[in-house]
Each structure stands twice: as C-alpha cells, then as structure tokens.
Scaffold this active site. Structure first.
Site, short mmCIF file in Angstrom:
data_model
loop_
_atom_site.label_atom_id
_atom_site.label_comp_id
_atom_site.label_asym_id
_atom_site.label_seq_id
_atom_site.Cartn_x
_atom_site.Cartn_y
_atom_site.Cartn_z
N CYS A 3 -51.55 23.77 1.51
CA CYS A 3 -51.63 24.73 0.40
C CYS A 3 -51.46 26.13 0.96
O CYS A 3 -50.89 26.31 2.04
CB CYS A 3 -52.93 24.55 -0.40
SG CYS A 3 -54.45 24.85 0.53
N ARG A 9 -57.47 23.63 -2.05
CA ARG A 9 -56.79 22.40 -2.45
C ARG A 9 -56.56 21.44 -1.29
O ARG A 9 -56.91 20.25 -1.38
CB ARG A 9 -55.44 22.73 -3.13
CG ARG A 9 -55.61 23.43 -4.45
CD ARG A 9 -54.31 24.05 -4.92
NE ARG A 9 -53.92 25.19 -4.07
CZ ARG A 9 -52.81 25.88 -4.21
NH1 ARG A 9 -51.95 25.56 -5.15
NH2 ARG A 9 -52.56 26.90 -3.41
N ASP A 119 -53.81 26.41 -8.38
CA ASP A 119 -54.68 27.08 -7.42
C ASP A 119 -56.00 27.41 -8.12
O ASP A 119 -56.01 28.21 -9.06
CB ASP A 119 -53.98 28.36 -6.94
CG ASP A 119 -54.77 29.09 -5.88
OD1 ASP A 119 -55.95 28.74 -5.66
OD2 ASP A 119 -54.21 30.01 -5.26
P1 4NP Z 1 -55.85 27.26 -1.52
O1 4NP Z 1 -56.48 28.41 -2.43
O2 4NP Z 1 -54.42 27.66 -1.25
O3 4NP Z 1 -55.95 26.04 -2.39
O4 4NP Z 1 -56.69 27.17 -0.28
C1 4NP Z 1 -56.46 29.76 -2.09
C2 4NP Z 1 -57.41 30.25 -1.23
C3 4NP Z 1 -57.42 31.60 -0.93
C4 4NP Z 1 -56.48 32.44 -1.48
C5 4NP Z 1 -55.52 31.95 -2.33
C6 4NP Z 1 -55.51 30.60 -2.63
N1 4NP Z 1 -56.49 33.82 -1.18
O5 4NP Z 1 -55.74 34.58 -1.79
O6 4NP Z 1 -57.30 34.24 -0.32
#
Ligand code: 4NP
Length: 148
Positions: A3, A9, A119
């Site tokens: 991800c 995720r 997300d």
């Molecule tokens: P992930 O979610 O891609 O599912 O781990 C996110 C975690 C952090 C951020 C964006 C998406 N962020 O902008 O810090």
C-alpha cells in the site's frame, strides 16, 4: 502486499494471508511494504492492530518498510491495494516476468474489475470494511493457487 504507508491496509493483508497460510499448514513467505517511506520502522496503525485483534490476528509486531525493486525479483506475486500503488510498483519492473507478478489484490475476489481497497487512514470507520475486503480477497487467492 503493498500500500502507500505500510501501516493500515497492507499490514492487515499480510496478517490475514499469513493466518490463512499457517492454518492450511503451508510454508509460504508473506510480507508487506509501502511505496512511501514516511512510516518506515513504525508499527501498524492502532486501528489496524485493533481490527485484526478482533478476528484473532496479532499484527502488532510488524514494522513498516518501503517497497524495493528487489521485491519484484524475490516474490512470486506482488499485490497492490490501489491503482496508485500499482503504478508506482510497475515503474520498478524490469521485464514482463516481473510485470506479470503484479496485480491489484481485489482482482482475486472481483476478477477483472480493478477495484481499489479504500485508504482508511482518514476514516476511523473504514477499517472493518478494509478487513472484510482483504479477508475475502486472500481466501479467493488461496482457493485459486491451491486449485491450480
Ligand atoms: P496505508 O494508509 O497506505 O494503508 O498504510 C496510509 C497511511 C499513512 C498515510 C497515507 C495512507 N499518510 O499519508 O501518512
């Protein structure tokens, strides 16, 4: 399982698939990574840890790492959560063999539909739905691979 941050995720996807792989007595390597580097070294988001725990899966010892080109060599299959992750990983592919390892994870449960795992980072209520999407996709993946 890849991800953006490797804290929401893909840690869930890693935990769910590892759990299913172990419960079938298989010895497969399952890992996750993020295309971004902001959270490298961090544990999963506490909301991902909580929803996994609710289903009996402990993901608290995972630590975020960044996706690297070598992952497309080392692993047989690489799954992206959304189109942005997919396109970022695709840039690392050096040949058609590596490109053929890559797909969106929800194409396992919804073949050919190119659906996205939303997300949940900005939505406290999104984690349960993400868990369910990934649980179904990982089940479908195992069914496909074990019947092949
Ligand atoms: P992930 O979610 O891609 O599912 O781990 C996110 C975690 C952090 C951020 C964006 C998406 N962020 O902008 O810090």
């Amino acid at each position: 399982m890849v991800c953006l941050g490797n804290i929401c995720r893909s840690p869930l996807a890693e935990g769910i698939l590892k759990h299913k792989v172990a419960s079938r007595g298989l010895d497969w390597e399952v890992d996750s990574a993020g295309t971004g580097s902001w959270h490298v070294g961090n544990p999963p988001d506490e909301r991902s840890i909580a929803v996994a725990k609710k289903y009996g899966i402990d993901i608290s010892s995972q630590r975020a790492r960044q996706f690297r080109s070598e992952d497309l060599n080392h692993f047989d299959l690489v799954f992206a959560m959304d189109a942005s992750n997919y396109n970022n990983i695709k840039k690392h592919a050096t040949d058609s063999d590596q490109l053929n390892k890559l797909d969106l994870i929800l194409n396992e449960s919804y073949p050919g539909q190119n659906r996205t795992v939303p997300d949940p980072y900005w939505n406290d209520n999104g984690f349960e739905g993400v868990y369910e999407l990934l649980d179904h996709a990982c089940e479908a993946l195992l069914d496909r691979l074990l019947s092949a």
